[in-house]
Design a protein around this motif. Structure first.
Motif, short mmCIF file in Angstrom:
data_model
loop_
_atom_site.label_atom_id
_atom_site.label_comp_id
_atom_site.label_asym_id
_atom_site.label_seq_id
_atom_site.Cartn_x
_atom_site.Cartn_y
_atom_site.Cartn_z
N SER A 88 9.09 104.00 -66.06
CA SER A 88 10.50 103.95 -66.45
C SER A 88 11.13 105.34 -66.44
O SER A 88 12.28 105.51 -66.02
N PHE A 89 10.36 106.33 -66.88
CA PHE A 89 10.88 107.70 -66.85
C PHE A 89 11.18 108.13 -65.41
O PHE A 89 12.24 108.70 -65.13
N HIS A 90 10.26 107.88 -64.51
CA HIS A 90 10.46 108.29 -63.12
C HIS A 90 11.63 107.53 -62.48
O HIS A 90 12.36 108.10 -61.65
N HIS A 91 11.81 106.29 -62.88
CA HIS A 91 12.97 105.52 -62.41
C HIS A 91 14.27 106.17 -62.94
O HIS A 91 15.24 106.31 -62.20
N GLU A 92 14.26 106.54 -64.21
CA GLU A 92 15.42 107.21 -64.81
C GLU A 92 15.72 108.54 -64.11
O GLU A 92 16.87 108.85 -63.79
N LEU A 93 14.68 109.32 -63.86
CA LEU A 93 14.85 110.60 -63.16
C LEU A 93 15.44 110.39 -61.77
O LEU A 93 16.37 111.09 -61.36
N SER A 94 14.92 109.42 -61.06
CA SER A 94 15.43 109.12 -59.72
C SER A 94 16.89 108.69 -59.77
O SER A 94 17.71 109.16 -58.98
N ASN A 95 17.22 107.81 -60.70
CA ASN A 95 18.61 107.36 -60.83
C ASN A 95 19.53 108.51 -61.23
O ASN A 95 20.64 108.63 -60.70
N PHE A 96 19.10 109.33 -62.17
CA PHE A 96 19.90 110.48 -62.62
C PHE A 96 20.16 111.42 -61.45
O PHE A 96 21.29 111.85 -61.20
N THR A 97 19.12 111.72 -60.69
CA THR A 97 19.25 112.60 -59.53
C THR A 97 20.18 111.99 -58.49
O THR A 97 21.10 112.66 -58.00
N ASP A 98 19.97 110.72 -58.15
CA ASP A 98 20.80 110.06 -57.14
C ASP A 98 22.26 109.98 -57.59
O ASP A 98 23.17 110.22 -56.80
N PHE A 99 22.48 109.66 -58.86
CA PHE A 99 23.84 109.57 -59.39
C PHE A 99 24.55 110.91 -59.23
O PHE A 99 25.67 110.98 -58.71
N CYS A 100 23.90 111.99 -59.66
CA CYS A 100 24.51 113.32 -59.54
C CYS A 100 24.75 113.69 -58.09
O CYS A 100 25.83 114.17 -57.74
N CYS A 101 23.77 113.46 -57.24
CA CYS A 101 23.91 113.81 -55.83
C CYS A 101 25.09 113.09 -55.18
O CYS A 101 25.88 113.71 -54.46
N VAL A 102 25.23 111.80 -55.45
CA VAL A 102 26.34 111.04 -54.88
C VAL A 102 27.67 111.56 -55.41
O VAL A 102 28.61 111.80 -54.64
N LYS A 103 27.77 111.75 -56.71
CA LYS A 103 29.02 112.21 -57.32
C LYS A 103 29.38 113.62 -56.91
O LYS A 103 30.55 114.01 -56.93
N TRP A 104 28.38 114.43 -56.54
CA TRP A 104 28.61 115.82 -56.15
C TRP A 104 28.74 116.01 -54.64
O TRP A 104 28.76 117.12 -54.16
N GLY A 105 28.82 114.91 -53.88
CA GLY A 105 29.07 115.02 -52.46
C GLY A 105 27.87 114.94 -51.56
O GLY A 105 27.96 115.21 -50.36
N GLY A 106 26.72 114.57 -52.09
CA GLY A 106 25.50 114.49 -51.29
C GLY A 106 25.32 113.14 -50.63
O GLY A 106 26.03 112.18 -50.94
N PRO A 107 24.33 113.03 -49.75
CA PRO A 107 24.11 111.81 -48.98
C PRO A 107 23.23 110.76 -49.67
O PRO A 107 22.87 109.77 -49.06
N ALA A 108 22.88 110.96 -50.92
CA ALA A 108 22.00 110.01 -51.61
C ALA A 108 22.73 108.69 -51.87
O ALA A 108 23.95 108.60 -51.74
N MET A 109 21.96 107.67 -52.25
CA MET A 109 22.53 106.37 -52.60
C MET A 109 22.11 106.04 -54.03
O MET A 109 20.92 105.96 -54.34
N TYR A 110 23.09 105.88 -54.92
CA TYR A 110 22.81 105.51 -56.30
C TYR A 110 22.73 103.99 -56.40
O TYR A 110 23.65 103.28 -56.01
N LYS A 111 21.60 103.50 -56.90
CA LYS A 111 21.38 102.06 -57.00
C LYS A 111 21.37 101.57 -58.45
O LYS A 111 21.09 100.42 -58.72
#
Length: 190
Positions: free
Chosen positions: A78-101
Protein backbone atom coordinates in the motif's frame (compact mmCIF):
# COMPACT_ATOMS: atom_id res chain seq x y z
CA UNK A 1 22.63 21.05 -9.67
CA UNK A 2 23.42 17.45 -8.96
CA UNK A 3 24.65 14.99 -11.54
CA UNK A 4 21.07 13.77 -11.97
CA UNK A 5 19.94 17.20 -13.14
CA UNK A 6 17.61 17.73 -10.21
CA UNK A 7 18.19 20.80 -8.06
CA UNK A 8 17.57 18.97 -4.78
CA UNK A 9 18.66 15.39 -5.38
CA UNK A 10 21.90 14.20 -3.87
CA UNK A 11 23.06 10.74 -2.84
CA UNK A 12 25.48 12.16 -0.31
CA UNK A 13 24.50 13.15 3.19
CA UNK A 14 26.13 16.55 2.65
CA UNK A 15 24.08 19.50 1.57
CA UNK A 16 24.78 20.67 -1.93
CA UNK A 17 24.28 24.29 -2.88
CA UNK A 18 22.33 25.08 -5.99
CA UNK A 19 24.33 27.13 -8.48
CA UNK A 20 23.32 28.45 -11.85
CA UNK A 21 24.89 26.48 -14.69
CA UNK A 22 27.87 28.12 -16.33
CA UNK A 23 26.98 29.74 -19.65
CA UNK A 24 29.47 30.82 -22.29
CA UNK A 25 28.32 34.32 -23.19
CA UNK A 26 29.46 33.94 -26.80
CA UNK A 27 27.32 30.81 -27.18
CA UNK A 28 24.30 32.19 -25.35
CA UNK A 29 21.29 32.67 -27.60
CA UNK A 30 19.10 35.69 -27.20
CA UNK A 31 15.96 34.76 -25.28
CA UNK A 32 12.74 36.64 -25.89
CA UNK A 33 11.07 38.04 -22.80
CA UNK A 34 7.82 36.21 -23.57
CA UNK A 35 9.50 32.80 -23.86
CA UNK A 36 8.13 30.48 -21.20
CA UNK A 37 10.36 28.88 -18.61
CA UNK A 38 10.38 25.07 -18.56
CA UNK A 39 7.51 23.38 -16.74
CA UNK A 40 7.92 22.54 -13.06
CA UNK A 41 8.29 18.85 -13.97
CA UNK A 42 11.39 19.63 -16.06
CA UNK A 43 12.83 22.09 -13.55
CA UNK A 44 12.57 19.49 -10.77
CA UNK A 45 14.50 16.92 -12.78
CA UNK A 46 11.70 14.79 -14.26
CA UNK A 47 10.09 11.55 -13.05
CA UNK A 48 12.90 9.72 -11.21
CA UNK A 49 13.96 12.78 -9.24
CA UNK A 50 10.38 13.69 -8.37
CA UNK A 51 9.80 10.10 -7.24
CA UNK A 52 12.91 10.24 -5.03
CA UNK A 53 11.74 13.51 -3.48
CA UNK A 54 8.19 12.16 -3.01
CA UNK A 55 9.64 9.13 -1.19
CA UNK A 56 11.82 11.43 0.90
CA UNK A 57 8.77 13.50 1.94
CA UNK A 58 6.60 10.45 2.66
CA UNK A 59 9.36 9.01 4.84
CA UNK A 60 9.47 12.28 6.78
CA UNK A 61 5.68 12.10 7.16
CA UNK A 62 5.91 8.56 8.54
CA UNK A 63 8.58 9.69 11.02
CA UNK A 64 6.46 12.66 12.16
CA UNK A 65 4.92 12.57 15.65
CA UNK A 66 2.03 14.70 14.37
CA UNK A 67 1.03 12.74 11.27
CA UNK A 68 2.97 9.47 11.29
CA UNK A 69 -0.04 7.61 12.72
CA UNK A 70 -1.76 7.76 9.33
CA UNK A 71 0.74 5.13 8.15
CA UNK A 72 0.54 2.88 11.26
CA UNK A 73 -1.33 0.04 9.56
CA UNK A 74 -0.23 0.60 5.98
CA UNK A 75 1.32 -2.42 4.31
CA UNK A 76 4.48 -2.21 2.24
CA UNK A 77 2.46 -2.75 -0.93
CA UNK A 78 0.00 0.00 0.00
CA UNK A 79 2.85 2.38 0.75
CA UNK A 80 4.46 1.76 -2.64
CA UNK A 81 1.08 2.25 -4.31
CA UNK A 82 0.71 5.57 -2.45
CA UNK A 83 4.23 6.64 -3.46
CA UNK A 84 3.54 5.78 -7.09
CA UNK A 85 0.24 7.67 -7.08
CA UNK A 86 1.78 10.69 -5.32
CA UNK A 87 4.62 10.78 -7.84
CA UNK A 88 2.31 10.34 -10.85
CA UNK A 89 -0.13 12.97 -9.55
CA UNK A 90 2.65 15.54 -9.12
CA UNK A 91 4.25 14.72 -12.46
CA UNK A 92 0.96 15.11 -14.34
CA UNK A 93 0.03 18.35 -12.56
CA UNK A 94 3.55 19.75 -13.13
CA UNK A 95 3.54 19.12 -16.89
CA UNK A 96 5.13 15.68 -17.13
CA UNK A 97 4.13 12.73 -19.31
CA UNK A 98 3.02 10.43 -16.46
CA UNK A 99 -0.52 9.10 -16.10
CA UNK A 100 -2.28 9.46 -12.74
CA UNK A 101 -4.64 6.54 -12.12
CA UNK A 102 -5.61 7.39 -8.55
CA UNK A 103 -8.75 8.93 -7.15
CA UNK A 104 -9.42 12.64 -6.74
CA UNK A 105 -7.95 14.27 -3.63
CA UNK A 106 -11.25 14.60 -1.78
CA UNK A 107 -12.17 10.93 -2.24
CA UNK A 108 -8.65 9.84 -1.30
CA UNK A 109 -8.62 11.78 1.99
CA UNK A 110 -12.30 11.67 3.04
CA UNK A 111 -12.76 9.78 6.26
CA UNK A 112 -9.13 10.07 7.37
CA UNK A 113 -9.91 12.77 9.94
CA UNK A 114 -7.17 15.11 8.77
CA UNK A 115 -7.20 18.37 10.73
CA UNK A 116 -5.68 21.82 10.33
CA UNK A 117 -2.92 20.71 12.74
CA UNK A 118 -2.13 17.72 10.53
CA UNK A 119 -2.08 20.00 7.47
CA UNK A 120 0.36 22.40 9.13
CA UNK A 121 2.63 19.48 10.09
CA UNK A 122 2.66 18.43 6.42
CA UNK A 123 3.51 21.97 5.29
CA UNK A 124 6.36 22.11 7.82
CA UNK A 125 7.69 18.78 6.51
CA UNK A 126 7.59 20.10 2.95
CA UNK A 127 9.38 23.33 3.89
CA UNK A 128 12.06 21.47 5.87
CA UNK A 129 12.42 18.87 3.10
CA UNK A 130 12.88 21.55 0.45
CA UNK A 131 15.53 23.19 2.65
CA UNK A 132 17.32 19.87 3.27
CA UNK A 133 17.38 19.18 -0.47
CA UNK A 134 18.47 22.76 -1.23
CA UNK A 135 15.51 23.52 -3.45
CA UNK A 136 15.70 27.19 -4.48
CA UNK A 137 13.28 29.50 -2.63
CA UNK A 138 11.19 30.30 -5.73
CA UNK A 139 10.70 26.60 -6.47
CA UNK A 140 9.86 25.88 -2.82
CA UNK A 141 7.24 28.61 -2.99
CA UNK A 142 5.86 27.17 -6.23
CA UNK A 143 5.64 23.73 -4.61
CA UNK A 144 3.81 25.16 -1.56
CA UNK A 145 1.37 27.05 -3.78
CA UNK A 146 0.67 23.82 -5.67
CA UNK A 147 0.04 21.82 -2.47
CA UNK A 148 -2.12 24.59 -0.98
CA UNK A 149 -4.61 24.26 -3.84
CA UNK A 150 -5.62 20.88 -2.37
CA UNK A 151 -6.03 21.90 1.27
CA UNK A 152 -9.84 21.90 1.22
CA UNK A 153 -9.86 18.46 -0.42
CA UNK A 154 -7.45 17.01 2.17
CA UNK A 155 -9.00 18.51 5.32
CA UNK A 156 -12.41 17.06 4.65
CA UNK A 157 -14.13 16.12 7.87
CA UNK A 158 -13.99 13.51 10.61
CA UNK A 159 -12.56 10.05 10.33
CA UNK A 160 -14.77 7.22 9.13
CA UNK A 161 -14.16 5.49 12.46
CA UNK A 162 -15.48 8.54 14.37
CA UNK A 163 -18.54 8.58 12.12
CA UNK A 164 -19.26 4.91 12.88
CA UNK A 165 -18.69 5.36 16.62
CA UNK A 166 -21.01 8.37 16.74
CA UNK A 167 -23.73 6.71 14.64
CA UNK A 168 -24.35 3.31 16.31
CA UNK A 169 -27.02 2.34 13.76
CA UNK A 170 -24.88 3.32 10.78
CA UNK A 171 -24.87 1.01 7.77
CA UNK A 172 -21.13 1.00 7.00
CA UNK A 173 -21.86 0.19 3.36
CA UNK A 174 -23.14 3.74 2.94
CA UNK A 175 -21.07 6.87 2.68
CA UNK A 176 -20.71 9.24 5.62
CA UNK A 177 -22.72 11.89 3.74
CA UNK A 178 -25.79 9.62 3.98
CA UNK A 179 -25.68 10.38 7.71
CA UNK A 180 -25.33 14.14 7.30
CA UNK A 181 -21.58 14.10 7.87
CA UNK A 182 -19.74 16.87 6.04
CA UNK A 183 -16.30 18.39 6.16
CA UNK A 184 -17.61 20.70 8.91
CA UNK A 185 -18.93 17.92 11.15
CA UNK A 186 -17.22 17.68 14.53
CA UNK A 187 -17.93 14.74 16.79
CA UNK A 188 -17.35 14.82 20.55
CA UNK A 189 -14.18 13.05 21.68
CA UNK A 190 -14.87 9.41 22.54
Amino acid sequence: MSATGCPFYSHSAEKTDIKAPAVNVTEQQEVSSDEEKPCFYDRLGKYDNISEFAGFLLKRCIESKEIGHFWNTMSEDSFHHELSNFTDFCCVKWGGPAMYKGRDMHTTHRGMGITEEHWQALINIIITGCEEKNLPEDMTQEFLEFVSKYKSAVICGPSFKDCVLNNPDMDVRKKMSAYGVSRHTVFPKQ
